[in-house]
Write an enzyme that holds these catalytic residues in place. Structure first.
Site, PDB file in Angstrom:
ATOM      1  N   ARG A 165       0.735  -1.365  -0.035  1.00 14.04           N
ATOM      2  CA  ARG A 165       0.061   0.075  -0.033  1.00 14.04           C
ATOM      3  C   ARG A 165       0.839   1.263   0.157  1.00 14.04           C
ATOM      4  O   ARG A 165       0.694   2.394  -0.657  1.00 14.04           O
ATOM      5  CB  ARG A 165      -0.999   0.069   1.305  1.00 14.04           C
ATOM      6  CG  ARG A 165      -2.079  -0.890   0.862  1.00 14.04           C
ATOM      7  CD  ARG A 165      -2.902  -1.181   2.289  1.00 14.04           C
ATOM      8  NE  ARG A 165      -4.215  -1.970   1.953  1.00 14.04           N
ATOM      9  CZ  ARG A 165      -4.987  -2.469   2.646  1.00 14.04           C
ATOM     10  NH1 ARG A 165      -4.757  -2.190   4.010  1.00 14.04           N
ATOM     11  NH2 ARG A 165      -5.902  -3.258   2.536  1.00 14.04           N
ATOM     12  N   HIS A 184      -6.000  -1.134  -6.891  1.00 14.24           N
ATOM     13  CA  HIS A 184      -5.512  -2.200  -6.258  1.00 14.24           C
ATOM     14  C   HIS A 184      -4.770  -2.051  -4.788  1.00 14.24           C
ATOM     15  O   HIS A 184      -4.647  -0.878  -4.259  1.00 14.24           O
ATOM     16  CB  HIS A 184      -4.557  -2.869  -7.380  1.00 14.24           C
ATOM     17  CG  HIS A 184      -3.088  -2.069  -7.252  1.00 14.24           C
ATOM     18  ND1 HIS A 184      -1.915  -2.600  -7.976  1.00 14.24           N
ATOM     19  CD2 HIS A 184      -2.906  -0.746  -7.262  1.00 14.24           C
ATOM     20  CE1 HIS A 184      -1.076  -1.578  -7.964  1.00 14.24           C
ATOM     21  NE2 HIS A 184      -1.457  -0.462  -7.616  1.00 14.24           N
ATOM     22  N   GLU A 185      -4.561  -3.059  -4.056  1.00 11.85           N
ATOM     23  CA  GLU A 185      -4.002  -3.068  -2.773  1.00 11.85           C
ATOM     24  C   GLU A 185      -5.096  -2.437  -1.748  1.00 11.85           C
ATOM     25  O   GLU A 185      -4.733  -1.737  -0.744  1.00 11.85           O
ATOM     26  CB  GLU A 185      -2.539  -2.655  -2.403  1.00 11.85           C
ATOM     27  CG  GLU A 185      -1.762  -3.109  -3.520  1.00 11.85           C
ATOM     28  CD  GLU A 185      -1.685  -4.484  -3.404  1.00 11.85           C
ATOM     29  OE1 GLU A 185      -2.202  -5.077  -2.636  1.00 11.85           O
ATOM     30  OE2 GLU A 185      -1.061  -5.172  -4.308  1.00 11.85           O
ATOM     31  N   GLY A 186      -6.358  -2.905  -2.143  1.00  6.97           N
ATOM     32  CA  GLY A 186      -7.376  -1.943  -1.289  1.00  6.97           C
ATOM     33  C   GLY A 186      -7.835  -1.014  -1.898  1.00  6.97           C
ATOM     34  O   GLY A 186      -7.245   0.081  -2.233  1.00  6.97           O
ATOM     35  N   GLN A 221      -9.685   2.216   1.930  1.00 10.05           N
ATOM     36  CA  GLN A 221      -8.718   2.993   2.864  1.00 10.05           C
ATOM     37  C   GLN A 221      -9.595   3.780   3.809  1.00 10.05           C
ATOM     38  O   GLN A 221      -9.080   3.964   4.958  1.00 10.05           O
ATOM     39  CB  GLN A 221      -7.652   3.692   2.111  1.00 10.05           C
ATOM     40  CG  GLN A 221      -6.951   2.597   0.977  1.00 10.05           C
ATOM     41  CD  GLN A 221      -6.140   1.375   1.870  1.00 10.05           C
ATOM     42  OE1 GLN A 221      -5.833   1.604   2.602  1.00 10.05           O
ATOM     43  NE2 GLN A 221      -6.418   0.316   1.085  1.00 10.05           N
TER      44      GLN A 221
END
Length: 600
Positions: free
Chosen positions: A298, A441-443, A448
């Site tokens: 992230r 991507h990555e959440g 977040q």
């Protein structure tokens, strides 16, 4: 077209004049380094990124990897760049000397990696994933796993991936179905499917080490039942050499808007042959372990978004200085010479916005990297713990703010080019397409926002938030020039309002319906992110104001004046936009919450 990826003068300013990175050499881990060695490795990264990565960025975008007869075909330049990166020691750059590393600070490694991502995000993805996967094994793997996989990964012989997402579950990891069945031989048999696995198949390394989330038969429901497994593409012998193919197969390649050089894959485990997996750490603790890699990723996503935005800014700045069009508003003679478009105030507006977003995002990410250094190497144990708490609090912001405003910078770069920016003959449209992945991507940024307002703010009785306020106060008090004092006052007033809103939201979360409070989490993330980047600009403005008086060349004076003007832009044009967020959050606006699906 410019070959400048990141302005080296700006990078030196951020590393040495704002973050005092040179001071890290007083710590035992970095004692064999000095500023010269830091600068040398940064110079190597910049040069290699321009010569090995940037040269095939456009080609890899146009000729993306192909799935042919069950194999992935890709440009040979991708392997050449990956091998050069590995041979230069960058995969192992942050690791111990004993592991073949250089024991470089995270701050310096982040700066180096920024050049590679700015040059070619697609190719850069392979070594970055490998570094993160290797670190997961280093921290949580047993001795046999470390001995078997780490040397091969850190040398670049093997690559690594993270395999979380499943077709039916998306970001909801509690719903994954991939299973792991124990065997008498000590390994597990993995069965399931994963999707959107970056680097999940390629033709550049001898093996691919997948870090796979799965549930052991009989595990608790939800995220508490998730375990982590090492699943190599090829099984390995006692010396770490690849042997026969493991039961991991490529189900297909996913074709993307951008970031085309990094394969995005659908993988199946255990369909065509038994798939061996090796449990990492304790059963049912996999998500906790994977969060290390996810959080690293992230921060890396935020950094990537900032530098891709920066790359587009460098292109559009050069174009605006060279492109002749029109005349100044005060010029009445239609036969007078045309002027560079940078002479038009609206073009300068767009360039200033890009500068504010790109350099502000870079500052935020480098601050996060410095927190990693302090978390791992500060001589004071309390300071190490405090850095860890700050980093944990800020990770959603470091991921989300640059990944929202990096693409906005790229959008403005296209606008500066005008019609040319919308064509493939110029590079800025690819910058935007590549960067558009980063809010996802990555959440996703929505996740977040929920993480920040729903969890991170309140952890450890909000100790992280208290530490952040203390850190900010140092720079607010250090603002001694008239301009910086004005900006410090603006930031302080916004901060006070944000604190009151946070207290109100905390009370609502405890006493009311959390769904109503979290419905506007994106507003809170925007508020928090803008306050953070305003703080980053105040730090830069303080340093620039201090240095301006002793600057002895026009170039240096222009550099510091540019920093101050960009800070002014952020405080005059950007920070005031949080007023709307504050109103919506104070009122706990229910517009989105109460909209019904039937009404669309």
């Amino acid at each position: 077209m410019t070959d400048t990826l990141i302005d080296r003068r700006d990078l030196a300013f951020q590393l040495y004049e704002v973050l005092d990175t040179e001071n890290l050499t007083t710590r035992e881990r970095f004692s064999e380094h000095n500023r010269d060695t830091f600068d040398a490795v940064i110079e190597t990264a910049d040069k290699m990124a321009r010569e090995k990565f940037a040269t095939h960025n456009s080609a890899a975008d146009k000729d993306e990897p192909k799935f042919v007869n069950g194999q992935v075909e890709m440009l040979p330049q991708v392997k050449e760049a990956f091998d050069a990166y590995a041979q230069a020691g960058f995969i192992a750059g942050r690791y111990d000397y004993e592991l073949g590393g250089m024991q470089l600070p995270e701050s310096v490694m982040a700066a180096c990696n920024g050049f590679f991502t700015a040059a070619n995000p697609g190719t850069a993805g392979y070594p970055f994933l490998t570094t993160a996967a290797a670190n997961l094994i280093r921290v949580f793997g047993n001795e046999q796993q470390k001995t078997t996989f780490l040397p091969n990964m850190l040398s670049g012989r093997f690559s690594g991936t993270m395999a979380l997402t499943e077709p039916h579950a998306g970001s909801s990891l509690a719903d994954i179905r991939t299973s792991a069945s124990p065997t008498d031989e000590g390994h597990y048999l993995i069965k399931g499917a994963k999707i959107y696995i970056s680097g999940g198949e390629q033709s550049i390394t001898d093996n691919i080490v997948h870090m796979v989330l799965a549930k052991i038969k009989g595990a608790p429901a939800g995220v508490k039942g998730i375990s982590l497994f090492i699943v190599p593409k090829f099984l390995v012998d006692g010396e770490g050499n690849p042997t026969e193919r493991n039961g991991v197969s490529l189900a297909g390649l996913i074709h993307k808007l951008g970031y085309r050089g990094t394969t995005s894959t659908a993988l199946s485990f255990g369909d065509d042959a038994p798939c061996h997996g090796y449990l990492v750490g304790e059963p049912h603790q996999g998500l906790k372990y994977m969060f290390q890699m996810m959080n690293e990723a992230r921060v890396g996503v935020g950094f990537g978004a900032a530098v891709i935005g920066y790359r587009g800014y460098m292109h559009s700045l050069e174009y605006a200085k060279d492109r002749l069009q029109g005349r100044r508003a005060s010029e009445k003679n239609p036969e007078s010479p045309q002027v560079p478009i940078i002479d038009h105030a609206d073009v300068r507006r767009m360039l200033l916005a890009q500068k504010a977003y790109s350099e502000g995002g870079l500052a935020l990410c480098l601050y996060g990297a410095r927190l990693m250094d302090d978390q791992h190497t500060h001589p004071d144990e309390q300071k190490r713990q405090e850095a860890g708490k700050l980093l944990d609090l800020l990770t959603p912001v470091i991921k989300a703010w640059p990944s929202e405003y990096g693409p906005k910078a790229n959008d403005l770069a296209i606008q500066v080019y005008g019609g040319a920016g919308y064509t493939r003959e110029y590079p800025v449209e690819q910058c935007w397409r590549d960067n558009r992945l980063n809010p996802i991507h990555e959440g996703t940024n929505g996740i977040q926002a929920m993480d920040l307002l729903g969890r991170k703010i309140w952890q450890d009785q909000s100790h992280g938030l208290q530490l952040l306020m203390q850190e900010m106060q140092v720079d607010l008090q250090a603002a001694t020039t008239d301009r910086c004092q004005q900006w410090a006052l603006s930031l302080s007033e916004t901060l006070q309002q944000a604190v009151k809103v946070t207290q109100s939201l905390g009370k609502s979360l405890m006493e009311g319906d959390p769904g109503k409070t979290l419905a506007n989490a994106s507003c809170y993330l925007h508020l928090f992110g803008h306050i953070m980047v305003a703080w980053m600009w105040l730090r830069q403005a303080n340093a620039a104001s201090h240095a301006l008086g002793s600057a002895n060349t026009d170039d240096e004076r222009n550099f510091y004046q540019g920093k101050l003007q960009a800070a002014q832009y952020f405080f005059h044009w950007e920070l005031p936009t949080v007023a709307q967020d504050l109103v919506l959050l104070r009122n706990q606006d229910d517009t989105c919450l109460n909209m019904k699906s039937e009404w669309f």
